[in-house]
Scaffold this motif. Sequence first.
Motif: not given
Length: 459
Positions: A171-175, A297-302, A307-309, A268-272
């Motif tokens: 549920n998100g990179y934070s989780q 990786g995360t769907a938060s930026k794309t 979505l918290r994915l 590796e935080d590949d956030y964007d």
Amino acid sequence: MTAGWSSSLDLHPHPDSRGLAEALRTAIRDGRLPAGSRVPSTRALAHELGIARGTVTRAYNQLVSEGYLVARQGAPTTVAARLASPDPVDSPHPPERPAPRWDFRPGRPDLSAFPRRDWLAASRRALRATPAGDLDYGDPQGHPALREALADYLARVRAVATTPDRIIVCNGYSQALSLLSTALHEQGLTSVDFEDPSLPQLRAIPDSLGIEVRGVPVDREGIDVSRVRSKAVVVTPAHQFPLGTTMSSSRRTELVQDAKAADRLIVEDDYDGEFRFDRQPIGSLQGMAPNHVAYAGTASKTLAPALRLAWLALPPHLVEPVRVVKRHSGLHAPLFEQLAMAELIRSGGYDQHVRRSRALYRKRREVLLDAIGRMRADHRPYPASIAAGLHLTLRLDPSGPTEREILARARKHSVELEALGPYWVAAGEPPPGVVIGYAAPPERAFGAALDALVEVLDA
Ligand SMILES: Cc1ncc(COP(=O)(O)O)c(C=O)c1O
């Protein structure tokens, strides 16, 4: 009853029964009508207010049914004892500031560009094809369809070397960071290194578990590997957050070799990572050392943070420990979102949306840099040469206003952006700067938002 009894009720002229009930309710709650006190007869109050008696009767009946009033045959109606004068309840949250008119907070995509039609179509297709058995508790690691789609996508687009059974949907990179920190803490991790600067909210996650957080400086090539000490290090190699540099290939090699030698885990935080504008995206670090790098990786930026994915691609030895922590947390990623995401990736709709967004953000970045170049103030983009991501960090003109003054001015113009100050770990006086998330304003308002931003920065 005395005339003027209703004067403390704050009523509109000629209230209906709903308005009268609400006024009485409020007066009882805040103690203006004390517990046990009599209320006027329906006839007397109707007379006093100049309204129909039936209106008062309906209001009283409503309050009796809610327990605010007590009515007994042959006795006057009174205010109930238990509901009167309750203790004031403090809100657990400070009052929220109103949303800014012009939102340049980093970390957000243009939410108005969310591909609603494609998402709906993908959801519909996925739901139609889902067997009833999938509606059970499911695998805490994530639905196999999404893990398969992700393994394929990540290999193709980010050069991640993984398999579906090494992916954990979160549920998100934070989780993801929280699960990983917990699993590593249980294995004896006592400290973790973060880039300095980095996002304080993320550093707070291991910190809250009692893991010491160390800051390691970054230069134009990336983190200073010679100063990494902990058994785990969190980095943003594709696009350092918040400075925006890309880790050079020699620094990547050095970091990976060091991790192998010291048996260190790289997170590796590949956030964007999908948003590189000036050339092909640089592949993940994980592809160089899949057994030493936990890729995230995360769907938060794309797509959208709501979505918290997000997803982890883990070294094999960490899959089971993280899976166990996830099972205990009870926080499975929501099934329908997982299925829709899998279908969106499989259908090519996700790639298409990322491509569209990339073109949109590239244009915005150029327009923003152009506007900064035309300012009288000597603000310098940091670093000027790299075109990537959803945000831009500016070093403020040393002869101009401070971070705090810029933020105060921004608030006055209903513009929201962030100061660079809170991102630093080490104490001292780092160069002042601001972080501008240029993806956040909706496309139709970007021009006006940019004008407001220029007004703030070029006072
Ligand atoms: C550096 C960085 N990593 C990761 C994330 C993604 O976090 P999440 O997936 O929890 O939204 C963000 C979001 O702002 C970020 O700035």
